[in-house]
Design a protein around this motif. Structure first.
Motif, PDB file in Angstrom:
ATOM      1  N   ARG A   1      46.717 -28.524  -0.163  1.00  0.00           N
ATOM      2  CA  ARG A   1      46.107 -29.063   1.279  1.00  0.00           C
ATOM      3  C   ARG A   1      45.902 -30.475   0.858  1.00  0.00           C
ATOM      4  O   ARG A   1      45.622 -30.807   1.990  1.00  0.00           O
TER       5      ARG A   1
ATOM      6  N   THR B   1      39.683 -32.421  11.510  1.00  0.00           N
ATOM      7  CA  THR B   1      39.267 -31.286  10.933  1.00  0.00           C
ATOM      8  C   THR B   1      39.209 -30.079  11.618  1.00  0.00           C
ATOM      9  O   THR B   1      39.293 -28.884  10.708  1.00  0.00           O
ATOM     10  N   ALA B   2      38.945 -29.802  12.906  1.00  0.00           N
ATOM     11  CA  ALA B   2      39.279 -28.665  13.924  1.00  0.00           C
ATOM     12  C   ALA B   2      41.002 -27.905  13.338  1.00  0.00           C
ATOM     13  O   ALA B   2      41.756 -26.788  13.143  1.00  0.00           O
TER      14      ALA B   2
ATOM     15  N   ASN C   1      40.755 -26.409   9.389  1.00  0.00           N
ATOM     16  CA  ASN C   1      39.345 -25.191   9.206  1.00  0.00           C
ATOM     17  C   ASN C   1      40.306 -24.050  10.484  1.00  0.00           C
ATOM     18  O   ASN C   1      40.892 -23.387   9.698  1.00  0.00           O
TER      19      ASN C   1
ATOM     20  N   VAL D   1      40.661 -21.866   7.304  1.00  0.00           N
ATOM     21  CA  VAL D   1      39.706 -21.086   7.121  1.00  0.00           C
ATOM     22  C   VAL D   1      39.910 -19.613   7.277  1.00  0.00           C
ATOM     23  O   VAL D   1      39.906 -19.299   9.139  1.00  0.00           O
TER      24      VAL D   1
ATOM     25  N   VAL E   1      33.614 -17.828   9.002  1.00  0.00           N
ATOM     26  CA  VAL E   1      32.562 -19.663  10.055  1.00  0.00           C
ATOM     27  C   VAL E   1      31.397 -18.698  10.287  1.00  0.00           C
ATOM     28  O   VAL E   1      31.769 -17.830  10.885  1.00  0.00           O
TER      29      VAL E   1
END
Length: 198
Positions: free
Chosen positions: A87, A185-186, A189, A193, A198
């Motif tokens: 990660r 961040t986008a 995710n 994710v 979400v």
């Protein structure tokens, strides 16, 4: 720092300036519409001075495309080898890619517009570097998202590349660091994710 490295620095800096400026022009206009004089004027050098760094306009185009790809691939390989947490490694690759995309027009965008002006051998070499770079990302995503098939992994990785590379073309009015933070961040995710969580 040795005296030889100091002596080499201005030349290296000028070369990078020419690559940055040429990348902008090759993205804005057709290859044949860009002259060495235009590149030199924007870079603050004379047209003939450009030839001290590149033997031809085509050689400069190849450097515009190839240098950033080599840099991204080298960074991805180094990160994958040195950062054991997948990660953290992926986050470092995302951060570096976003930073580079905001500093210069992404070479992949210039490549798509100017591919027909690149000799076949160089074109195949660049496509191979693009594949190898994507594989470094995909290998980390595979470890972090075992729920994805190989095909889903590749699609997702390339979708994130496209998102990051499109950022310089969008005038958001935000400062660079705000844009970078939003895209980081986008990207995280999008890759990590699972759908429906979400």
């Amino acid at each position: 720092m040795t005296s030889s490295s100091r002596a080499a620095s201005p030349r290296s800096s000028r070369r990078q300036t020419l690559i940055k400026v040429a990348g902008e022009l090759f993205h804005e206009r057709a290859f044949d519409a860009v002259t060495t004089e235009m590149i030199g004027a924007r870079a603050g050098v004379t047209g003939p001075a450009l030839y001290r760094h590149f033997p031809s306009k085509q050689a400069l185009l190849i450097a515009v495309l190839e240098d950033p790809l080599k840099d991204l691939l080298a960074h991805a390989r180094e990160t994958a080898a040195e950062v054991t947490d997948p990660r953290k490694a992926l986050a470092a690759m995302i951060d570096y890619h976003v930073t580079r995309s905001l500093q210069n027009v992404p070479s992949t965008l210039v490549f798509l517009k100017n591919e027909h002006n690149v000799p076949e051998e160089e074109r195949h070499r660049m496509r191979r570097m693009m594949r190898l770079y994507a594989e470094e990302w995909s290998a980390l995503v595979e470890r972090l998202r075992p729920d994805l098939s190989d095909a889903q992994n590749r699609v997702l990785t390339h979708a994130v590349f496209s998102m990051i590379n499109s950022v310089p073309q969008f005038n958001s009015g935000l400062d660079v660091e705000s844009v970078a933070s939003t895209i980081r961040t986008a990207a995280v995710n999008a890759l990590l994710v699972p759908a429906g969580t979400v």
